[in-house]
Design an enzyme around this catalytic site. Sequence first.
Site, PDB file in Angstrom:
ATOM      1  N   ASP A 218       0.777  -1.317  -0.070  1.00  0.00           N
ATOM      2  CA  ASP A 218      -0.011   0.112   0.053  1.00  0.00           C
ATOM      3  C   ASP A 218       0.723   1.144   0.141  1.00  0.00           C
ATOM      4  O   ASP A 218       2.011   1.217   0.293  1.00  0.00           O
ATOM      5  CB  ASP A 218      -0.972   0.140   1.327  1.00  0.00           C
ATOM      6  CG  ASP A 218      -1.860   1.177   1.523  1.00  0.00           C
ATOM      7  OD1 ASP A 218      -2.162   1.688   0.124  1.00  0.00           O
ATOM      8  OD2 ASP A 218      -2.075   1.547   2.456  1.00  0.00           O
ATOM      9  N   THR A 220      -0.165   5.009   1.130  1.00  0.00           N
ATOM     10  CA  THR A 220      -0.242   5.934   2.202  1.00  0.00           C
ATOM     11  C   THR A 220      -0.198   5.156   3.722  1.00  0.00           C
ATOM     12  O   THR A 220      -0.912   4.207   3.723  1.00  0.00           O
ATOM     13  CB  THR A 220      -1.543   6.508   2.134  1.00  0.00           C
ATOM     14  OG1 THR A 220      -1.734   6.873   0.944  1.00  0.00           O
ATOM     15  CG2 THR A 220      -1.754   7.732   2.970  1.00  0.00           C
ATOM     16  N   THR A 424      -2.310   1.227  -4.648  1.00  0.00           N
ATOM     17  CA  THR A 424      -2.884   2.462  -4.083  1.00  0.00           C
ATOM     18  C   THR A 424      -4.172   2.867  -4.285  1.00  0.00           C
ATOM     19  O   THR A 424      -4.648   2.629  -5.549  1.00  0.00           O
ATOM     20  CB  THR A 424      -1.869   3.739  -3.689  1.00  0.00           C
ATOM     21  OG1 THR A 424      -2.538   4.618  -3.122  1.00  0.00           O
ATOM     22  CG2 THR A 424      -1.370   3.927  -5.159  1.00  0.00           C
ATOM     23  N   ASP A 426      -4.774   6.039  -4.313  1.00  0.00           N
ATOM     24  CA  ASP A 426      -4.411   7.460  -4.617  1.00  0.00           C
ATOM     25  C   ASP A 426      -4.680   7.460  -6.005  1.00  0.00           C
ATOM     26  O   ASP A 426      -4.558   6.650  -7.016  1.00  0.00           O
ATOM     27  CB  ASP A 426      -3.110   7.518  -4.177  1.00  0.00           C
ATOM     28  CG  ASP A 426      -3.242   8.033  -2.551  1.00  0.00           C
ATOM     29  OD1 ASP A 426      -4.343   8.160  -2.232  1.00  0.00           O
ATOM     30  OD2 ASP A 426      -1.988   8.120  -2.179  1.00  0.00           O
ATOM     31  N   ARG A 537      -5.642   4.026  -7.738  1.00  0.00           N
ATOM     32  CA  ARG A 537      -7.026   4.088  -7.957  1.00  0.00           C
ATOM     33  C   ARG A 537      -7.687   2.836  -7.787  1.00  0.00           C
ATOM     34  O   ARG A 537      -8.718   2.406  -8.494  1.00  0.00           O
ATOM     35  CB  ARG A 537      -7.500   4.796  -9.042  1.00  0.00           C
ATOM     36  CG  ARG A 537      -7.857   6.275  -9.141  1.00  0.00           C
ATOM     37  CD  ARG A 537      -8.916   6.878  -8.443  1.00  0.00           C
ATOM     38  NE  ARG A 537      -9.064   8.187  -8.242  1.00  0.00           N
ATOM     39  CZ  ARG A 537      -9.073   8.917  -6.983  1.00  0.00           C
ATOM     40  NH1 ARG A 537      -9.045   8.210  -5.960  1.00  0.00           N
ATOM     41  NH2 ARG A 537      -9.207  10.116  -6.694  1.00  0.00           N
ATOM     42  N   LYS A 543      -6.932  -4.752  -5.156  1.00  0.00           N
ATOM     43  CA  LYS A 543      -5.893  -5.230  -4.527  1.00  0.00           C
ATOM     44  C   LYS A 543      -5.651  -6.665  -4.369  1.00  0.00           C
ATOM     45  O   LYS A 543      -4.865  -7.252  -4.835  1.00  0.00           O
ATOM     46  CB  LYS A 543      -5.722  -4.496  -3.118  1.00  0.00           C
ATOM     47  CG  LYS A 543      -5.528  -3.096  -3.356  1.00  0.00           C
ATOM     48  CD  LYS A 543      -5.124  -2.394  -1.994  1.00  0.00           C
ATOM     49  CE  LYS A 543      -5.016  -0.977  -2.003  1.00  0.00           C
ATOM     50  NZ  LYS A 543      -4.620  -0.466  -0.686  1.00  0.00           N
ATOM     51  N   ASP A 563      -1.609  -0.757   5.832  1.00  0.00           N
ATOM     52  CA  ASP A 563      -1.809  -0.468   7.314  1.00  0.00           C
ATOM     53  C   ASP A 563      -3.387  -0.142   7.249  1.00  0.00           C
ATOM     54  O   ASP A 563      -3.963   0.187   8.301  1.00  0.00           O
ATOM     55  CB  ASP A 563      -1.011   1.015   7.331  1.00  0.00           C
ATOM     56  CG  ASP A 563      -1.678   2.294   6.557  1.00  0.00           C
ATOM     57  OD1 ASP A 563      -1.931   1.933   5.463  1.00  0.00           O
ATOM     58  OD2 ASP A 563      -1.751   3.295   7.232  1.00  0.00           O
ATOM     59  N   ASN A 566      -8.498  -0.780   3.870  1.00  0.00           N
ATOM     60  CA  ASN A 566      -8.642  -1.172   2.432  1.00  0.00           C
ATOM     61  C   ASN A 566      -7.649  -2.089   2.016  1.00  0.00           C
ATOM     62  O   ASN A 566      -7.661  -2.765   0.984  1.00  0.00           O
ATOM     63  CB  ASN A 566      -8.667   0.344   1.453  1.00  0.00           C
ATOM     64  CG  ASN A 566      -7.483   0.932   1.772  1.00  0.00           C
ATOM     65  OD1 ASN A 566      -6.707   0.866   2.886  1.00  0.00           O
ATOM     66  ND2 ASN A 566      -7.200   1.691   0.935  1.00  0.00           N
ATOM     67  N   ASP A 567      -6.617  -2.334   2.908  1.00  0.00           N
ATOM     68  CA  ASP A 567      -5.649  -3.455   2.592  1.00  0.00           C
ATOM     69  C   ASP A 567      -5.927  -4.586   2.954  1.00  0.00           C
ATOM     70  O   ASP A 567      -5.452  -5.645   2.904  1.00  0.00           O
ATOM     71  CB  ASP A 567      -4.364  -2.905   3.016  1.00  0.00           C
ATOM     72  CG  ASP A 567      -3.968  -1.501   2.519  1.00  0.00           C
ATOM     73  OD1 ASP A 567      -4.158  -1.343   1.592  1.00  0.00           O
ATOM     74  OD2 ASP A 567      -3.384  -0.670   3.420  1.00  0.00           O
TER      75      ASP A 567
END
Lengths: 846, 359
Positions: A218, A220, A424, A426, A537, A543, A563, A566-567
């Site tokens: 991941d 962030t 990610t 992001d 995104r 993932k 962390d 979403n992971d």
Amino acid sequence: GEVVCEPPNNKLDKFGGTLYWKEHKYPLSNQNMLLRGCVLRNTEWCFGLVIFAGGRGAAAAARGAGPPLTRVPRPGPDTKLMQNSGRTKFKRTSIDRLMNTLVLWIFGFLVCMGVILAIGNAIWEHEVGARFQVYLPWPEGVHSAFFSGFLSFWSYIIILNTVVPISLYVSVEILRLGHSYFINWDKKMYCAARRAAAEARTTTLSEELGQVEYVFSDKTGTLTQNVMVFSKCSVNGRSYGERPRGSRGRGAAGPAQPASCSAGDAQDVLGHKGELGQRPEPVDFSSNPLADPGFQFWDAGLLEAVRRGQPLVHDFFRLLALCHTVMPEEKSPGGRGDGTGTAGTAGTAGMARGWHGDSGENMGTVGTAWGWRGRHRDGGDGEDSVGTVGTLLGATAIEDKLQQGVPETIAVLTLANIKIWVLTGDKQETAVNIGYSCKMLTDDMTEVFVVSGRTVLEVREELRQAREKMMAASRSVGNGFCQEKVPSSKLPSVLEAVAGEYALVINGHSLAHALEADMEVEFLETACACKAVICCRVTPLQKAQVVELVKKYKKAVTLAIGDGANDVSMIKTAHIGVGISGQEGIQAVLASDYSFSQFKFLQRLLLVHGRWSYLRMCKFLCYFFYKNFAFTMVHFWFGFFCGFSAQTVYDQYFITLYNIVYTSLPVLAMGIFDQDVPEQRSMEYPKLYEPGQLNLLFNKREFFICIAQGIYTSVLMFFIPYGVFTDATRDDGAQLADYQSFAVTVATSLVIVVSVQIGLDTGFWTAINHFFIWGSLAAYFAILFAMHSDGLFHMFPNQFCFVGSAPAALAQPAVWLTIGLTTVVCVAPVVALRFLKLHLRPQLSD
Amino acid sequence: GGVGLSGGGAAGGGGGAVKTRKPDNTAFKQQRLPAWQPILTAGTVLPAFFIIGLIFIPIGIGIFVTSNNIREYEIDYTGTEPSSPCNKCLNVSWDSTPPCTCTIDFTLEHSFESNVFMYYGLSNFYQNHRRYVKSRDDSQLNGDNSSLLNPSKECEPYRTNEDKPIAPCGAIANSMFNDTLELYRLDNDTRIPIPLIKKGIAWWTDKNVKFRNPSGDTNNLTALFQGTTKPVNWPKPVYMLDSEPDNNGFINEDFIVWMRTAALPTFRKLYRLIERKNNFQPTLQAGKYSLDITYNYPVHSFDGRKRMILSTISWMGGKNPFLGIAYITVGSICFFLGVVLLIIHHKYGNRNTSADIPN
């Protein structure tokens, strides 16, 4: 009213439905949707309706007013988030699976041996036993040699069952427990700032840590600290906050960073210390008593502007001060008469890109806030449609710094041939920037492919182009080799040896297409040929799908590190899930197998703990199979000389104690404490990690070598005493080759040979190893003499009928000469072969 | 996970569960225990091979020479060949009366200087068969009175006979070797009997610890074995094995020797001792001898063989050519391996020391 909507699914960004309310139809879209766990702020009231709340169907409750507005008390399995979270699977290591296969094979082998000996028994009873009945009649109920053979099959299954290492499973778990404790105890993986040590949350995966080939990270909170620091702003077209050039790089790693572990650790993972270069003075905020002493800002121009009272700058700060929550839509004027006060989320990247472009600093700009004067309508997801009404006041740049040691860690892991993919949520720009700053992407790279197509065809075309470019390059480089290209539908090591360094950046919406069944191989092939892969995104489920894809086709060990919530799905999907205990709560940690607080600890977890763990486990398994075969196969050879009667070679107590007392502790000590190279070496030479990835230390071939060695030992263990004892007599003239002396001789040679062998295998003799190895030998002799003592015999004459055998046998020089001969003949070839291997084909660790 | 799925917030309060204790800085926990790391270097392996070679070869030669100096003489008296004097006894049965006897003459080419041990040897006799090995009751043999009258089930089918418990019970005891061997020296057609000592042939622990006669008020073995019956094959009960009371009953040494079962189907068991009388005369001088056999023990039905062996012994026991040859062979191989490894080491050793670790 009634809601008609799509069935529960896992798409976070889409929702479609219709609300029928008082004969009106209202469309429902993702805009009307709040996902589980969302918090509404600054909202006086709203009406809510719970859908997908679980098995109970739609519509549960609607509550008004005030946060928290909607909260589902128990996680509904149908909610979009739960659908995204993936299934919890029981994780097992590849060694585990291999072990199960091998144990099955051994079972087969056991049955084969049983059958051979049973046939032997039937023949023997038919040819010899039937006539030997004058002295040994067949037992009651046995009337034919065939039936005798059948019975002897089961007898042999029982006496040879020690070849199936039942205690192996228990021992392996003990080993892993030990390895997990070493991870927990490692003070070099302890973060002083967070006061958190690394934690092995599972005890079943430790050796897999030594075999990782793909790391899915991941961004962030994992690569970065997830601590947002105000870094720059732009007001009215002027940018403030340029950092002086001298401080680039590590300039920001000061005491202001709460998450940095360097402050507490005397030496951090990489051994880097101190700061680089001179740091210019930060802006002095001491005039303001309210200033946060930890805050550092390098551009005095902004303060100047504030002091001069520029209206736009003041407006800008007023907006910032009033609207700290980023909200997608303005509800009402935020209390100020002029109707200011919205901050749009934003990813609009123009300015951010500008900042990145010219600064090249080691920072990630994650959030830009746009301030608008006046009301505006915000349509859509904020990225694409910048509002239409209002005036741009300015933008802020919030920096989320990389965690300490991240580029170094990535560099080391890359050298260890571990491929790192960043997944990610992001935006692409942010992800790429982070990729550059943590040295995953470099300017030296031949090309960075960006896949951002929105349709299947576009994505396919982009992937194809990427592959063609790589192939063209490799052809031009490797023109000496006339390599036939197989069609790309076949899975693909074609692109493995691509010349040049490539990187792939793929967008979430493209990824959705790329992950479809017909394109996933193509995608994987392209991605694996690239040195770095960044997916942006992506949804939690994607993932997991990416991880699953690699797991499925590459047969490689994957590790996912993250962390946030979403992971979780990716952490659960990967072979090994690592949770960073960071700012985002502990869901990732709870779902993970290992957790620690800094990304940089990953290299220690893999290169030191994982590597050792794998090495130890492999050596342990080899030795374990060896010792069981050496022990058991003697019965097999003896079978040919005792009429296949299932007579054991050893005394019954020896059989019972061999695995639990005489040979268990030395090999456990080796499995827990062994080290081939010191920890610094495995960090310095990441190549040392490769044997684990290639699965070199324990595989079917190694297994057969161990088995062969065990069988070789068992042959000598039986036939050397056989040769010596056939006609030999004791030094007092009595027979030497009585059954009990034979048993004592073979058992003693066996214990000595396997002890010497574990001595050879043990590369790291701690006091504990010494104690266990010598202790086991001492225990063997102590127990042997106790079992053969007069005292026990007088108490239980039928149970301890070996009385006097050990002292009588071990007083014979011939017995010791036999033991010595057996030991040398069993061990010398092993030593010679290892020496040769060391000389002719040295491994890196040698 | 930067995307703000702040669902973590609900559970975030549990973050305190993360361990806050700093790990102890002990050598054990940090895996920094002092350790000895042996590595197979040329400096250790090569000398080891040479030393093993240099130790094993002399030992092997020593054993070989010792073994060759041992005098051993063996006669197969099974009598399968028609020319053999014992051929007439080939199909003897356990209870044939009168017993079949035969005499075999033989010549010793060399004299036997020291004490001579006389063995009987059996071949193809499976004393190590599982059912055979367990067919005994050590408790009974140790003089336990309850086991005497109620032997262990392991003894089946030789546990009872005509409702009386068998003493000693079991297949081992039942099949006890009962040929009688007598040795004569032929000196000008006179047969001089050679005294055979029948005591001192069993292990000390067997004679004194493991085997004991049942105890009672009397020393009369007949009374002590009251209520038991003899093994089926035996001509007479256990308390009539010998006339001497300390060699009778369960502590009869022939019996004890037989009860110590052999590990392999071909074996020899000590039968008698021939002691050297004085220093001036060899125990058995070279010359003609005659072996008188009372042939009671049938082995022909299962292709067994019977032998009589005369042997002297040394510090390491009887004749044992295997051990000496094996030691010489292994020693030579080790030495040879040492040389080969040395050559390899010289040829390839330099290359490795200069090899860099690719990084």
